[in-house]
Design a protein around this motif. Structure first.
Motif, short mmCIF file in Angstrom:
data_model
loop_
_atom_site.label_atom_id
_atom_site.label_comp_id
_atom_site.label_asym_id
_atom_site.label_seq_id
_atom_site.Cartn_x
_atom_site.Cartn_y
_atom_site.Cartn_z
N THR A 130 -6.44 -4.46 0.97
CA THR A 130 -7.63 -5.20 0.11
C THR A 130 -9.13 -4.61 -0.18
OG1 THR A 130 -6.43 -7.22 -0.02
CG2 THR A 130 -8.87 -7.61 -1.00
N ILE A 131 -9.33 -4.01 -1.04
CA ILE A 131 -10.73 -3.02 -0.95
C ILE A 131 -11.61 -4.17 -2.34
CG2 ILE A 131 -11.57 -0.94 -1.44
CD1 ILE A 131 -9.32 -0.21 -1.47
N TYR A 132 -12.33 -4.29 -1.71
CA TYR A 132 -14.04 -4.98 -2.18
C TYR A 132 -14.98 -3.85 -2.38
CZ TYR A 132 -12.24 -9.25 -1.28
OH TYR A 132 -11.23 -10.55 -1.12
N THR A 133 -15.42 -3.42 -3.87
CA THR A 133 -16.57 -2.41 -3.57
C THR A 133 -17.89 -3.49 -4.29
OG1 THR A 133 -15.66 -2.11 -6.12
CG2 THR A 133 -14.50 -0.37 -4.87
N ILE A 134 -18.66 -2.52 -4.24
CA ILE A 134 -20.20 -3.01 -4.38
C ILE A 134 -21.06 -2.01 -4.79
CG2 ILE A 134 -22.16 -4.15 -3.27
CD1 ILE A 134 -20.79 -5.83 -1.66
N PRO A 161 -11.24 -6.60 -11.09
CA PRO A 161 -12.33 -6.49 -11.38
C PRO A 161 -12.99 -7.55 -11.00
CG PRO A 161 -10.79 -6.56 -13.73
CD PRO A 161 -9.87 -5.66 -12.55
N LYS A 162 -11.93 -8.51 -10.36
CA LYS A 162 -12.35 -9.66 -9.79
C LYS A 162 -13.28 -9.23 -8.08
CE LYS A 162 -10.14 -13.72 -12.23
NZ LYS A 162 -9.58 -14.80 -11.51
N ARG A 163 -12.84 -8.18 -7.81
CA ARG A 163 -12.88 -7.87 -6.85
C ARG A 163 -14.87 -6.65 -6.62
NH1 ARG A 163 -7.51 -8.73 -4.94
NH2 ARG A 163 -7.09 -5.97 -5.13
N MET A 164 -14.80 -6.21 -7.73
CA MET A 164 -15.78 -5.36 -7.88
C MET A 164 -16.46 -6.18 -8.60
SD MET A 164 -17.72 -4.04 -10.47
CE MET A 164 -17.06 -3.47 -12.22
N PHE A 165 -18.27 -6.18 -8.25
CA PHE A 165 -18.94 -6.55 -8.00
C PHE A 165 -20.65 -5.35 -8.36
CE2 PHE A 165 -16.81 -8.76 -4.75
CZ PHE A 165 -16.98 -10.26 -5.60
N PHE A 166 -21.43 -5.34 -9.33
CA PHE A 166 -22.43 -4.77 -9.13
C PHE A 166 -23.88 -4.89 -9.36
CE2 PHE A 166 -25.47 -2.20 -11.22
CZ PHE A 166 -25.35 -1.00 -11.60
N PRO A 185 -4.18 -9.60 7.91
CA PRO A 185 -4.63 -9.02 6.47
C PRO A 185 -5.93 -7.97 6.72
CG PRO A 185 -5.07 -11.04 7.16
CD PRO A 185 -4.40 -10.84 7.87
N GLU A 186 -5.54 -6.36 5.84
CA GLU A 186 -6.65 -5.52 6.09
C GLU A 186 -7.72 -5.90 4.59
OE1 GLU A 186 -4.25 -2.92 8.92
OE2 GLU A 186 -4.47 -2.73 6.81
N TYR A 187 -8.93 -5.58 5.19
CA TYR A 187 -9.61 -5.19 3.99
C TYR A 187 -11.06 -4.26 4.29
CZ TYR A 187 -8.73 -10.01 3.58
OH TYR A 187 -8.29 -11.45 3.23
N LEU A 188 -11.50 -3.72 2.95
CA LEU A 188 -12.63 -2.49 3.02
C LEU A 188 -13.63 -2.74 1.82
CD1 LEU A 188 -13.19 0.46 3.69
CD2 LEU A 188 -11.89 1.43 2.14
N VAL A 189 -14.79 -3.21 2.42
CA VAL A 189 -16.17 -3.56 1.86
C VAL A 189 -16.53 -1.90 1.28
CG1 VAL A 189 -17.85 -4.50 1.60
CG2 VAL A 189 -16.05 -5.77 2.66
N VAL A 190 -17.21 -1.66 0.25
CA VAL A 190 -17.15 -0.32 0.60
C VAL A 190 -19.02 0.10 -0.52
CG1 VAL A 190 -16.68 2.23 -1.09
CG2 VAL A 190 -14.76 0.86 -0.70
N ILE A 191 -19.09 0.04 -0.63
CA ILE A 191 -20.47 0.01 -1.02
C ILE A 191 -21.43 1.29 -0.86
CG2 ILE A 191 -23.15 -0.95 -0.61
CD1 ILE A 191 -21.83 -2.78 1.65
N THR A 192 -22.23 1.88 -2.51
CA THR A 192 -22.13 2.82 -3.04
C THR A 192 -23.19 2.87 -3.53
OG1 THR A 192 -21.81 4.65 -3.61
CG2 THR A 192 -20.47 3.17 -4.33
#
Length: 1649
Positions: free
Chosen positions: A736-740, A757-762, A708-715
């Protein structure tokens, strides 16, 4: 307007013009110490004060008492009703003389002055004020009399003159002292005090008048028009009686009347009648509109009409001025339309609904009414009940500060509503110094703390003060107020208990937009650990409110349209506050621990972080990102074959900080993350995403297989390039990409990147990364599914389907169920799911045997229809019980779980049905949203850990992943075998076909997958046998799971006979250390024998089996088909729990589930505390039933048996307590667990109260050496408290004292215990356990044992960290190219020695080993700009050399800018428990007062100590000491660079600081300095060249050419040059005069010369 009777009368101030009603009594000290002249000043002062008041019988009344040894009644409140007579009485005031007994005089005021007979108008709600004037110490106690006076509602002012005792005055006057206490130097200064005192008194009079003003109500009666004539006559009689008993009128209580049937008919609105007579006259004309038999009675529509029309301003409603609003519903039958939504809406508007049944069911009435106002009583007796309701007014441990806007836009009337709102909130809190502490900050253009957290110890005094909070007006600087609150109120000095783990809460109330920035101030407040709620009224800026509040905004931001709406808000805010205080303190930590347990099961994953480091991100924000990544590192198992992590940062360009293969352990990975530097630039997220593609390709190649591969993006901003296409390419590769997104990030863009949208956080700010980290981590771990794999069980959803739920919210509940099911392992032999929904009655949807595929379940849920109706949760819990029985598909032998989702308060009893379910072994998870009752949720779940509450149905989305993970019980005893040496001994005889051998391989592969494989975890070996045994691979041959699986898959059966005995004998050698066995390290040794037939050497099984067991090897016998059961039992040592048999090879493949649990129990890690002192403190109070007391004793003996008892191993002591302490046995009394158990079982219960504090004080003796404690030897000290109730005395201080000694306290609470009190005792939620009843104790036994074994004291070196920063102030003028230490020979000589000393702090009072420090260095210029900066890290001589060789072209200064720079450094770079700043200085370069202020800010920011070392040439070292802090008792010793043993001296100072911060030891005495040692032998002679090379190190690579330097200054005058050639001969001069000179005169001249 002026007073009458004197030319010196004061003009009325604006405040005094408004304050026209009060009873004021002056208590004047007339003791001998005052003197006649000073007493005359008192008379003059009283004349001027009275002159400024509007005196009259219905206005201000004044009384006067004088005291010395005895109190004297000069005149009472009733004696003078005009200013003239009052002033004349003052003029006649005699001077009594005598001693000073102030306490007696205050009691005299209470008994003789503030009474109705003396003229007090307290019963008429007139403000009561006392002013005490004194100049000396009282000879009697003042605290209790003053407390009694204040508790009667009297506002007490204190005026202290000259040497008056300030502490005593503070006990007398109301708090806070800055408002109610005045001090002056002498009696002559009294006259200057008049104006300020008058202003304060007048403001207090008006505030108190508003506070005491009777709270009138708006009452509307809604009558069912379908009642009988007899009932109607009773109703009219009720209305007449109510009218007569209430104070009705336009400015008092108002009454309205309507009737309902098919429609509503209004009889009269609230503002129709102004007098009681008009109302009675209207009631005479009141007639019922008889409905037709076929007409409906629509109470639901009537309630909606009432909400919209009855209480508006136009109808006479007065919510805007704080009037309480009541709707009285008189109903004769159940409504023909739905009442659920309308009932909720009218109650949410702040209207209290009173339900009175005249025939309607109590079920419906309980839906309609506000609890507990539901009645079924004769109408004739209803009037007193209603009068009582209308006349009514109405968390455990936290520090709560209210930050209140008092700007000019609010106005006096609205500020009164704010007072009432805060008063209501505080009324519902358990206020006390050891419970909830409350602070109050008010602000306009500038903030002011009116109440600190330690100001009030008495709740009533606090409430009294809140009623008279001053209102000033002015601007709105919320940012400044937030900064002030952090720096001045949430501090230890102001009463904050953040250091002891008490929850810190701020509630900000504002009505407008701030005139300064709030973002940074709010972020700093939240970063300090304060949970911030924002309440916005009227024109408040919603964006700003979100910036202020904690994350998520929907839980922490409240917005109302007007101040009148604060009234309905108070219930919501109080509920959220109380729930979140417990959740944050107890539940969050527990859930985080569960998440970590679950994530440790994630075998393999590759996680990259892509972090924005553009210029828009502040250093503190960047630090938040770093901490976010570190939380991930600390949650997963890091390693080359487990979870790997890498970091890429980007701005304009992406930059690989480090890849997945760079750091292979958590420690180095964390260090690397902490050293990431921010560079700045633009924001090109698309380019960065494209860059990630090749990195993930490389990741797959490096592992050799896909994980399993994950990318967590914070911007924090919108990308300047396109992101959708590169993100889609990454996701198509399986990433699997999570964006914050933070601050200005674009939500649409974030969703394009994540693809879901469930893997998008603001979040609003970077500090909110902390609260959302668990959501991201939980989603990764629950999606991975490792923790849930092979966990069979029954799961039932019980869903509220009542009429109060909107259709869209009902769909959200269905989506919630579908998500949880999608994350579960559904199957006939896996998880079974059932669904039942309920309202007024339960309705089954499908039971546990209906479906065995996710698709069928999801389809059935999609088809569910909402029921509508009431909320009979108790009935539904009773009905769902049968779902878990075998008859309906339940499997009681497996784990059974129930998830209850509800949106409102249950209308029936839930505790009993819920307890019955839990007693069946069903774990209940209770989820409440909107108006759900948190008390009922706790009764249903039986545990805070399984209870969830949210403001709306959207909260279900936040719970999805968490609940999916929680349902897998990540903290269960056995998830996987973590550490063992396991050898498979596999029968490969001819009787086993190739197909059957493959089944054996599948079994072994499944067993491997049930463990955590690794060199330091579980190792595997395989030995095949037939005629002869053959070792296929040893325990130390493979280090990863993939290698083991590959080796097992490649096995080939040897064929031949079945010589099992021979193989058993052969395999013993392979458990040796040289073959990879770790028996010496106490790693469990396991042999799994798999055979299908009778052993050829059946007579040779006993000896090798016993030999293996004698070496500590556990043998599992696994027989298939023709295996001999007797032989299997011989090998297993007759332990049938280790014998497994299946009658075919296909069944062998699934046998691993049965064996895994037994294997897990056999391989539990050995307790880390092989040596420990363990003391039990057991509650024997009268609230515990005899049977429960026996259960508790049995539980205690079971805990004892879980440890290795012995005087050299674990020692046990025990005491009991109730109202008193009862000794049982000390640690040195018993050496065997049997002796301990016998004593415990023979104990008897005495009963009594519950004084846990006393018991904690008394138990301290057990941890002394004379009682068998080995604390001085560094052996672990442990106390286990078992109790069933709340303590009747204080527990915090005695618990703190025990923990300060290094004693770890574990608390087990049974039943309705006080969770936060137990948390005060343990100091951490990880050591706190709660169960609902004594029968459930056995369920937590293993968890308690494991926690005790793994726990470490708070003073352990791992938790005591020390960061030391060094700064340099060298102000001398510098020549270009000089090094930092140039010109300071002693600094150059001793700095390496100092750094070496400080690199390690010796063993502290609470640690067993030295603590390694981290050192950092920073050099700043005069303006505070950083010239050079080195991060905190372990001492490195190379780093120190670089520091000392730094080239400086400008001087440095010891000024405010320097201290401010170091404050920023600690905030951005240090998370240590001990922070020390060490400055080497050649003298102060700034104003000493300003430096002291900056030093104080440094201390408030969390720096533990500031030490200053004077360099050579400093004249005034005492001046340097004035800015130091934190040195403790060594503060008098000036530190100088030339003093003997300077390194050792500084280390002693830091050692003292570390003991104070880590071990809570305030004073530590060191021995005298030892004698100087003898001179050492000469060292080896080394040439200067070699010495320099040794210090310098090898030559580096040739550097690039430098830039041309700046033009230098003129140099010094050079030496004389060589003589030049002779010049040209000049012209002859004129001839001089001739002089005669005698010999004698020539000789005389020579002598003179």
């Amino acid at each position: 307007m002026t007073g009458k009777g004197s030319d010196s009368y004061l003009f009325f101030s604006a405040e005094c013009a408004m304050a026209t009603v009060a009873d004021i009594v002056f208590l004047v000290d007339g003791s001998s110490s005052i003197g006649i002249d000073n007493f005359e000043e008192v008379r003059l002062f009283l004349r001027e004060v009275v002159s400024g008041l509007d005196i009259g019988p219905d206005k201000v009344r004044v009384g006067l008492a004088q005291y010395s040894d005895e109190p004297y009644q000069e005149f009472l409140l009733k004696d003078h009703f005009d200013a003239s007579s009052l002033l004349a009485a003052i003029e006649r005031l005699p001077y009594r003389t005598g001693q000073t007994e102030t306490g007696k005089a205050i009691s005299f005021l209470l008994s003789q002055y503030f009474t109705e007979e003396a003229g007090s108008r307290a019963r008429q709600r007139v403000p009561q004020i006392a002013v005490v004037i004194t100049d000396g110490d009282s000879s009697d106690d003042v605290e209790e009399p003053a407390q009694q006076l204040r508790e009667q509602g009297v506002i007490v002012f204190g005026i202290g003159v000259g040497q008056a005792n300030l502490g005593e005055l503070q006990l007398i006057a109301n708090r806070p002292a800055q408002r109610f206490l005045f001090t002056i130097e002498n009696y002559q200064a009294l006259q200057t005090l008049t104006s300020s005192l008058m202003q304060t008194i007048c403001v207090s009079m008006e505030d108190q008048r508003l506070a005491l003003a009777e709270r009138f109500a708006d009452i509307f009666v809604l009558v069912d028009s379908g009642i009988s004539q007899t009932e109607f006559q009773q109703v009219r009689l009720l209305l007449n009686r109510l009218t007569n008993q209430l104070n009705l009128g336009a400015s008092t209580n108002r009454l309205g009347l309507a009737q309902y049937g098919k429609v509503v008919k209004v009889e009269f609105l609230l503002n129709k009648h102004n007098t009681k007579e008009e109302i009675l006259d209207s009631l005479k004309r009141f007639r019922i509109s008889r409905p037709l038999p076929s007409d409906p009675r629509n109470l639901g529509a009537a309630l909606e009409f009432a909400r919209a029309n009855f209480f508006t301003v136009e109808a006479g409603g007065r919510a805007a001025v704080g009037s309480r609003q009541f709707l009285v519903v008189l109903s004769g039958k159940d409504s023909d339309d739905s009442v659920y939504k309308a009932s909720r809406l009218i109650k949410s508007a702040g209207i209290t609904v009173v339900g009175m049944s005249l025939g309607a069911s109590m079920t419906e009435m309980s839906v309609v009414a506000t609890p507990p106002y539901v009645y079924q009583i004769p109408v004739a007796t209803a009037a007193p009940t209603l009068k009582g309701i209308i006349g009514q007014q109405a968390a455990k441990v936290a520090d709560i500060v209210f930050v209140i806007d008092q700007s000019g836009s609010i106005g006096t009337a609205n500020f009164q509503l704010v007072r009432m709102f805060v008063h209501s909130i505080v009324s519902g809190l358990d206020v006390g110094q050891n419970r909830v502490r409350v602070g109050v900050v008010v602000y306009n253009d500038k903030p002011e703390a009116l109440v600190y957290l330690n100001t009030f110890k008495n709740k009533q005094n606090l409430l009294n003060f809140i009623q008279i909070l001053p209102y000033v007006g002015g601007g709105t600087k919320t940012g400044a107020a937030l900064n002030f609150t952090l720096q001045s109120v949430f501090t230890k000095e102001s009463g904050s208990r953040t250091n002891t783990g008490v929850q810190q809460v701020a509630v900000v109330i504002t009505d407008g937009e701030s005139q300064d920035s709030v973002r940074e101030a709010a972020a700093s407040l939240r970063r300090s650990g304060v949970i911030v709620y924002s309440v916005g009224v009227d024109k408040a800026n919603e964006t700003e409110l979100i910036q202020i509040a904690s994350h998520p905004p929907k839980e922490h931001v409240f917005i109302v349209k007007s101040f009148a709406e604060l009234t309905p808000l108070k219930v919501k805010l109080q509920k959220v506050l109380c729930y979140n205080i417990i959740r944050q303190a107890v539940t969050v930590a527990g859930r985080s621990s569960a998440i970590k347990e679950g994530c440790l099961q994630t075998e393999e994953a590759d996680i990259f972080f892509l972090i924005d480091h553009s210029r828009s991100i502040y250093p503190s924000d960047f630090k938040d990102m770093i901490n976010f990544i570190i939380e991930f590192i600390q949650t997963f198992r890091i390693g080359p074959q487990y979870v790997r992590m890498g970091v890429v940062k980007y701005a304009d360009l992406p930059e690989l900080e480090f890849g997945l293969e760079t750091y292979m352990d958590a420690e180095n990975l964390e260090t690397a993350v902490r050293t990431i530097q921010q560079r700045g630039g633009g924001t090109e997220t698309g380019r960065a995403l494209t860059f990630m593609g090749s990195l993930f390709d490389k990741a797959k190649d490096s592992r050799g297989h896909k994980v399993p591969e994950y990318l967590v993006v914070i911007t924090d901003g919108k990308s300047s390039d396109e992101v959708k296409s590169p993100a889609e390419k990454l996701r198509s590769k399986g990433v699997t990409i999570y964006t914050i997104g933070v601050k200005e990030a674009d939500k649409k863009e974030l969703e394009e990147i994540s693809g879901d949208p469930k893997r998008m956080f603001f979040v609003n700010d970077f500090d909110a990364l902390n609260p959302i980290k668990d959501k991201v981590i939980t989603d990764i771990c629950s999606a991975d599914g490792e923790v849930c794999k092979d966990l069979s069980g029954d799961l039932v959803f019980l869903i509220d389907s009542s009429g109060s739920i909107y259709p869209q919210d009902y769909e959200k509940m269905k989506d919630f169920m579908k998500f949880v099911i999608s994350r579960s392992f559904i199957g006939r032999n896996e998880v079974h799911v059932g669904v039942l929904q309920f309202s007024s009655s339960p309705q089954p949807e499908f039971d546990l045997r209906s479906f065995f595929s996710k698709e069928d379940m999801l389809q059935a849920i999609n088809g569910m229809q909402q029921l509508g109706g009431g909320t009979l949760t108790g009935d539904a819990l009773t009905a769902v019980s049968q779902y878990f029985d075998s008859a309906l598909g339940g499997r009681p032998h497996l784990q059974q779980r129930l998830v209850v989702v509800t949106d409102g308060q249950a209308q029936d009893e839930v505790r009993g049905p819920a307890e019955a379910l839990r007693e069946k072994g069903v774990k209940i998870y209770a989820i409440g949203v909107v108006d759900a009752n948190t008390t009922q949720l706790l009764e249903i779940s039986g545990s805070h850990d399984r209870m969830y509450s949210g403001r709306d149905f959207d909260a279900l989305k936040d719970l999805e992943s968490l609940l999916a993970l929680q349902l897998c019980d990540p903290q269960r005893d056995c998830k996987k075998t973590e550490r063992a040496d396991i050898i498979f001994l596999v029968d490969g005889s001819t009787s086993i076909s190739l197909e059957n051998f493959k089944s054996m391989q599948k079994f072994m592969l499944s067993m491997v997958n049930q463990t955590t494989v690794g060199e330091n975890l579980t190792r595997f070996g395989v030995l095949l046998y037939s005629n002869d045994p053959k070792m296929m691979f040893k325990l130390n041959q493979f280090k990863t799971r993939q290698e083991v699986l590959k080796a097992i898959s490649g096995l080939k059966p040897p064929s031949g006979d079945t010589y099992t005995g021979k193989a058993l004998k052969f395999c013993l050698q392979f458990f040796s250390a040289e073959n990879g066995g770790r028996a010496e390290l106490q790693v469990p040794q396991i042999l799994m024998v798999i055979t299908d037939g009778d052993a050829t050497d059946r007579n040779n099984l006993v000896e090798p089996s016993e030999a293996l067991r004698s070496k500590g090897v556990n043998i599992f016998s696994i027989g298939v088909k023709g295996a001999n059961m007797t032989q299997l039992e011989i090998m297993a040592g007759q332990d049938k729990s280790k014998v497994f048999f299946v009658d075919n090879f296909a069944a062998l493949e699934g046998l691993y589930k049965n064996i895994s649990k037994e294997l897990c129990n056999s391989t539990k890690p050995v307790c880390e505390k092989q040596q420990a002192d363990l003391v039990f403190l057991v509650d024997q109070s009268g609230s515990i039933q005899t049977g429960d007391y026996d259960l508790m004793k049995n539980f205690t003996t079971e805990l004892v048996k879980s440890f290795s008892i012995g005087q050299k191993l674990v020692r046990v002591g025990l005491a009991q307590f109730s109202s008193s302490f009862q000794h049982e046995f000390y640690l040195n009394q018993f050496s065997e667990d049997t002796e301990v158990s016998e004593h415990i079982l023979e104990m008897t219960q005495t009963g009594g109260g519950t004084n846990i504090g006393l018991a904690l004080k008394s138990i301290r003796e057990y941890f002394e050496t004379s009682r068998g404690s080995r604390r001085s030897e560094g052996i672990s000290q442990n106390l286990v408290l078992i109790t069933d109730g709340e303590s009747q005395d204080d527990v915090e201080d005695p618990a703190d004292d025990l923990r300060a000694l290094g004693i770890e306290i574990f608390a087990i609470g049974i039943g309705d215990v006080h969770d936060l009190e137990l948390l005060q005792i343990t100091g951490t939620p990880q050591r706190l356990f709660t169960v609902q009843n004594f029968g459930s104790l056995e369920n937590i036994k293993q968890k308690v044992v494991d926690t005790i074994c793994k726990s470490k004291p708070s003073g352990d070196p791992s938790s005591c960290t020390i960061d030391i920063a060094m700064g340099f102030d060298i102000s001398t003028r510098r020549v270009s190219g000089e090094s930092l230490v140039s010109g300071h020979n002693k600094l150059q000589a001793f700095l390496p020695e100092i750094a070496r000393y400080l690199s390690t702090v010796p063993r502290l009072c609470c640690t067993n080993s030295p603590v390694q420090s981290n050192l950092a260095y920073r050099v700043v210029n005069v303006d505070g700009r950083v010239l050079y900066d080195f991060n905190f890290e372990a001492h490195d001589e190379d780093v120190l050399r670089k520091v000392m060789a730094l080239s400086l072209s400008e001087s440095t200064s010891f000024n405010r800018a320097m201290l401010g720079s170091f404050r920023e450094k600690f905030e951005a770079q240090s998370q240590a428990g001990v922070k020390v700043l060490l400055i080497f200085s050649d003298g102060l370069d700034d104003d000493i007062m300003k430096l002291e202020q900056e030093s104080d800010l440094l201390r408030q920011s969390g720096v533990s100590a500031l030490l200053v070392v004077a360099l050579e040439g400093v004249r005034d070292t005492a001046q340097l000491q004035m800015v130091e802090f934190g040195r403790g008792f060594g503060y008098k010793l000036p530190l100088t660079i030339g003093m003997p043993s300077i390194g050792s001296t500084i280390l002693k100072q830091i050692d003292t600081v570390a003991d104070r911060e880590c071990c809570n030891v305030m004073c530590k005495c060191s021995g005298h300095e030892g004698l100087r040692g003898s001179r050492g032998p000469p060292g080896l002679k080394v040439s200067r060249k070699h010495a320099f090379q040794a210090f310098r190190g090898g030559s580096g690579q040739k550097g690039y050419p430098g830039f041309p330097g700046e033009e230098g200054v003129a140099g010094d005058r050079g030496f004389p040059g060589p003589s030049g050639p002779p010049g040209l001969q000049g012209c002859s001069g004129p001839r001089g005069q001739k002089v005669l000179q005698s010999c004698s005169s020539s000789r005389s001249l020579g002598l003179f010369l």
